[in-house]
Design a protein around this motif. Structure first.
Motif, PDB file in Angstrom:
ATOM      1  N   LYS A 204     -13.518  -5.061  -6.128  1.00 15.38           N
ATOM      2  CA  LYS A 204     -13.666  -3.974  -6.813  1.00 15.38           C
ATOM      3  C   LYS A 204     -14.162  -2.823  -6.002  1.00 15.38           C
ATOM      4  O   LYS A 204     -14.895  -3.075  -5.196  1.00 15.38           O
ATOM      5  CB  LYS A 204     -14.444  -3.991  -8.121  1.00 15.38           C
ATOM      6  CG  LYS A 204     -14.735  -3.188  -9.055  1.00 15.38           C
ATOM      7  CD  LYS A 204     -15.310  -3.231 -10.241  1.00 15.38           C
ATOM      8  CE  LYS A 204     -15.279  -2.039 -11.147  1.00 15.38           C
ATOM      9  NZ  LYS A 204     -15.986  -2.490 -12.624  1.00 15.38           N
ATOM     10  N   GLY A 205     -13.535  -1.620  -6.196  1.00 15.37           N
ATOM     11  CA  GLY A 205     -13.671  -0.635  -5.669  1.00 15.37           C
ATOM     12  C   GLY A 205     -14.761   0.871  -6.136  1.00 15.37           C
ATOM     13  O   GLY A 205     -14.983   0.495  -7.182  1.00 15.37           O
ATOM     14  N   ARG A 206     -15.156   1.533  -5.286  1.00 17.64           N
ATOM     15  CA  ARG A 206     -15.647   2.680  -5.983  1.00 17.64           C
ATOM     16  C   ARG A 206     -14.858   4.091  -5.721  1.00 17.64           C
ATOM     17  O   ARG A 206     -14.369   4.451  -4.622  1.00 17.64           O
ATOM     18  CB  ARG A 206     -16.966   2.874  -5.365  1.00 17.64           C
ATOM     19  CG  ARG A 206     -18.283   1.884  -5.620  1.00 17.64           C
ATOM     20  CD  ARG A 206     -19.432   2.226  -4.812  1.00 17.64           C
ATOM     21  NE  ARG A 206     -20.219   0.914  -5.030  1.00 17.64           N
ATOM     22  CZ  ARG A 206     -21.724   1.195  -4.468  1.00 17.64           C
ATOM     23  NH1 ARG A 206     -22.099   2.260  -3.699  1.00 17.64           N
ATOM     24  NH2 ARG A 206     -22.685   0.247  -4.520  1.00 17.64           N
ATOM     25  N   ALA A 207     -14.517   4.485  -6.929  1.00 20.06           N
ATOM     26  CA  ALA A 207     -13.500   5.840  -6.646  1.00 20.06           C
ATOM     27  C   ALA A 207     -13.493   6.717  -7.934  1.00 20.06           C
ATOM     28  O   ALA A 207     -14.240   6.182  -8.890  1.00 20.06           O
ATOM     29  CB  ALA A 207     -12.148   5.203  -6.616  1.00 20.06           C
TER      30      ALA A 207
ATOM     31  N   MET B 210      -8.097   2.282  -1.216  1.00 22.91           N
ATOM     32  CA  MET B 210      -9.231   1.681  -2.260  1.00 22.91           C
ATOM     33  C   MET B 210     -10.430   1.317  -1.367  1.00 22.91           C
ATOM     34  O   MET B 210     -11.658   1.635  -1.633  1.00 22.91           O
ATOM     35  CB  MET B 210      -9.017   0.527  -3.095  1.00 22.91           C
ATOM     36  CG  MET B 210      -9.897   0.411  -4.046  1.00 22.91           C
ATOM     37  SD  MET B 210     -10.488   1.896  -5.023  1.00 22.91           S
ATOM     38  CE  MET B 210      -9.154   1.873  -6.348  1.00 22.91           C
ATOM     39  N   ILE B 211     -10.186   0.760  -0.219  1.00 23.34           N
ATOM     40  CA  ILE B 211     -11.139   0.166   0.560  1.00 23.34           C
ATOM     41  C   ILE B 211     -11.962   1.464   1.196  1.00 23.34           C
ATOM     42  O   ILE B 211     -13.088   1.473   1.275  1.00 23.34           O
ATOM     43  CB  ILE B 211     -10.817  -0.762   1.654  1.00 23.34           C
ATOM     44  CG1 ILE B 211     -10.545  -2.178   0.838  1.00 23.34           C
ATOM     45  CG2 ILE B 211     -12.035  -0.956   2.763  1.00 23.34           C
ATOM     46  CD1 ILE B 211     -10.111  -3.032   1.824  1.00 23.34           C
ATOM     47  N   GLU B 212     -11.011   2.418   1.623  1.00 20.71           N
ATOM     48  CA  GLU B 212     -11.368   3.684   2.538  1.00 20.71           C
ATOM     49  C   GLU B 212     -12.294   4.432   1.495  1.00 20.71           C
ATOM     50  O   GLU B 212     -13.315   5.082   1.733  1.00 20.71           O
ATOM     51  CB  GLU B 212     -10.320   4.414   2.796  1.00 20.71           C
ATOM     52  CG  GLU B 212      -9.670   3.647   4.190  1.00 20.71           C
ATOM     53  CD  GLU B 212      -8.304   4.561   4.521  1.00 20.71           C
ATOM     54  OE1 GLU B 212      -8.056   5.297   3.899  1.00 20.71           O
ATOM     55  OE2 GLU B 212      -7.897   3.977   5.543  1.00 20.71           O
ATOM     56  N   LEU B 213     -11.908   4.539   0.160  1.00 19.81           N
ATOM     57  CA  LEU B 213     -12.714   5.473  -0.632  1.00 19.81           C
ATOM     58  C   LEU B 213     -14.160   4.762  -1.095  1.00 19.81           C
ATOM     59  O   LEU B 213     -14.856   5.612  -1.261  1.00 19.81           O
ATOM     60  CB  LEU B 213     -12.015   5.380  -1.976  1.00 19.81           C
ATOM     61  CG  LEU B 213     -10.692   6.341  -2.111  1.00 19.81           C
ATOM     62  CD1 LEU B 213      -9.701   6.102  -3.007  1.00 19.81           C
ATOM     63  CD2 LEU B 213     -11.059   7.723  -1.806  1.00 19.81           C
ATOM     64  N   THR B 214     -14.132   3.437  -0.966  1.00 19.34           N
ATOM     65  CA  THR B 214     -15.035   2.670  -1.279  1.00 19.34           C
ATOM     66  C   THR B 214     -16.248   2.838  -0.253  1.00 19.34           C
ATOM     67  O   THR B 214     -17.469   2.999  -0.497  1.00 19.34           O
ATOM     68  CB  THR B 214     -15.002   1.106  -1.673  1.00 19.34           C
ATOM     69  OG1 THR B 214     -14.038   1.171  -2.712  1.00 19.34           O
ATOM     70  CG2 THR B 214     -16.126   0.486  -2.275  1.00 19.34           C
ATOM     71  N   ASP B 215     -15.696   2.677   1.143  1.00 15.18           N
ATOM     72  CA  ASP B 215     -16.657   2.808   2.141  1.00 15.18           C
ATOM     73  C   ASP B 215     -17.384   4.169   2.327  1.00 15.18           C
ATOM     74  O   ASP B 215     -18.539   4.550   2.427  1.00 15.18           O
ATOM     75  CB  ASP B 215     -15.833   2.558   3.613  1.00 15.18           C
ATOM     76  CG  ASP B 215     -15.610   1.070   3.641  1.00 15.18           C
ATOM     77  OD1 ASP B 215     -15.984   0.170   3.044  1.00 15.18           O
ATOM     78  OD2 ASP B 215     -14.584   0.698   4.340  1.00 15.18           O
ATOM     79  N   LYS B 216     -16.409   5.104   1.792  1.00 17.61           N
ATOM     80  CA  LYS B 216     -16.943   6.561   1.655  1.00 17.61           C
ATOM     81  C   LYS B 216     -17.938   6.789   0.739  1.00 17.61           C
ATOM     82  O   LYS B 216     -19.071   7.569   1.030  1.00 17.61           O
ATOM     83  CB  LYS B 216     -15.732   7.666   1.631  1.00 17.61           C
ATOM     84  CG  LYS B 216     -16.086   8.980   1.420  1.00 17.61           C
ATOM     85  CD  LYS B 216     -14.978   9.935   1.296  1.00 17.61           C
ATOM     86  CE  LYS B 216     -15.197  11.461   1.238  1.00 17.61           C
ATOM     87  NZ  LYS B 216     -13.961  12.235   0.933  1.00 17.61           N
TER      88      LYS B 216
END
Length: 459
Positions: free
Chosen positions: A39-42, A235-241
């Motif tokens: 699951k991501g953070r966006a 989605m992974i990039e957005l979550t890491d950011k």
């Protein structure tokens, strides 16, 4: 007796081995997300992922649908299917989608030795590389089941699981019920699992037809609400950011935010504050207004003891917008857009429900700079006194906690961040927003914030 004891020991050791090889790794990865992404953070993004394909009938239709909405997806392909249809892999790659591995045959990793799993992965990776010129970087084990060695045996591959699945491999679920299930997960950061092939064991061959119908309606509604569909890499990039931004706040600020969010959940339970639907940004409850008569701009009034719909805005959503916005002006623009989309959904949510029949209007207390009047709200002074002072203290503290530079923000603009009453008569609310715009059999919800720093508290 000796034979019985030997058999008992054999079964016991088999249980131990199976537990440590299969059950525990699967439990840890699914429950705690250990070494997997699920699951991501966006702010506005959703990841669509598709398993078991490619399928010569359904995958081309799916690619056409994604293209129509400028959406990017992630396809976890079964090697034996991919080998038969390299042209579909090439099309996925050319249209900007991500291709991942779903084993060469659709068989659980629990029933294969580590070396066999590795061969399945490498063979499928070779198929993808031959068709697209690139080796895959993502892996989803069938049924999401990992074994003990998968965490260290996959080399460069990232394991991807999911945050929601819907039983779309069963034809009897039907498109309508499938759509209703999907709408409950219309939230940013979700990683949705769907299937573009029904040829695997336990699936119905015609089931993807229902998935395509439901997905088309889902994407139409999501797009109208401002969501965007991205592949898993983005989605992974957005979550890491998002995580990196969060860590810039410092441990004490993060602790304060976590405590405040926990208190908000308790507060909603204690005061029976209801969400408008799944993943809401607006909460509400029916109360009797207490105070002097409010004279509204449309000529209506809200008098003492009149039943009103008291609005509460989700502080977690507000915090996310604040963290993702580049400036205060950017925050204001995003919040106003959310209001514009949410009010018709709130109207659809309460329309025709008996408990809302006698409501005189909508009511809340907010810190407002601009924007409320354009939606039909009257903005009124809060009478001076103890309640005014406590409200000012509460909202000022909330701003300091939630805003990345909250203390400076409050000190700099303390004269402008004054609490105000916002209210609207029910007649005006129905007149402006009463025509339901969403005709689905689930509660209407999603995205409601107030304009710049609009934060509500109970009266």
């Amino acid at each position: 007796m000796v034979w019985e004891a030997t058999m008992e020991n054999f079964l016991l050791w088999g249980f131990y081995i199976l537990t440590f090889y299969a059950f525990l790794p699967g439990l840890v990865s699914r429950t705690f997300g250990f070494r997997v992404f699920k699951k991501g953070r966006a702010a506005h993004e959703i990841a669509l992922t598709f398993d078991d394909g490619p399928d010569p009938e359904y995958t081309p239709q799916l690619l056409d649908l994604l293209k129509r909405y400028d959406a990017k997806g992630t396809f976890f392909v079964v090697g034996v299917h991919a080998e038969r249809h390299p042209e579909l892999l090439r099309r996925m790659h050319e249209e900007g989608h991500i291709i991942g591995i779903h084993n060469y045959v659709h068989k659980t990793n629990w029933l294969m030795r580590p070396g066999t799993v590795k061969k399945q992965i490498h063979r499928t990776a070779d198929v993808i590389k031959k068709a697209t010129g690139e080796r895959p970087a993502f892996y989803r084990p069938p049924w999401g089941i990992v074994n003990l060695f998968d965490f260290s045996n996959l080399g460069y591959l990232q394991i991807i699981l999911w945050s929601a699945l819907f039983g779309d491999w069963r034809k009897r679920v039907g498109a309508d019920r499938l759509l209703a299930r999907m709408m409950k997960k219309l939230r940013p950061g979700e990683v949705l699992l769907l299937h573009d092939c029904g040829a695997t064991l336990g699936a119905d061959r015609e089931a993807p037809a229902n998935m395509l119908v439901a997905l088309a309606s889902f994407m139409e509604e999501a797009t109208s609400r401002g969501f965007r569909f991205v592949h898993i890499e983005e989605m992974i990039e957005l979550t890491d950011k998002s995580k990196a931004t969060m860590h810039t706040l410092g441990w004490f600020k993060r602790l304060l935010i976590a405590c405040w969010m926990g208190w908000e959940r308790i507060f909603h339970v204690l005061f029976r504050i209801k969400p408008t639907g799944e993943d809401p940004v607006l909460h509400h409850r029916i109360i009797k207004y207490k105070g002097k008569t409010l004279h509204l701009s449309d000529g209506g009034t809200i008098a003492n003891k009149d039943p009103v719909l008291e609005l509460h805005f989700d502080n977690h959503k507000l915090f996310q917008i604040m963290m993702d916005s580049r400036s205060v002006m950017h925050i204001a623009i995003r919040l106003i857009r959310e209001v514009e989309k949410e009010l018709p959904r709130l109207a659809a949510r309460i329309a025709g429900r008996e408990e809302y029949a006698k409501i005189r209007g909508l009511y809340g207390i907010s810190m407002i700079n601009r924007g409320a009047e354009q939606f039909g709200f009257s903005v009124l002074e809060l009478p001076p006194g103890l309640f005014d002072k406590m409200t000012r203290l509460y909202l000022g503290t909330l701003m300091k906690v939630l805003h990345p530079s909250g203390r400076k923000r409050v000190q700099k603009r303390g004269d402008k961040l004054s609490p105000r009453i916002i209210a609207m008569s029910m007649d005006r609310f129905r007149e402006r927003f009463g025509a339901p715009q969403v005709n689905y059999p689930w509660p209407a919800s999603q995205s409601f914030e107030e304009q710049t720093e609009s934060l509500t508290i109970p009266h």
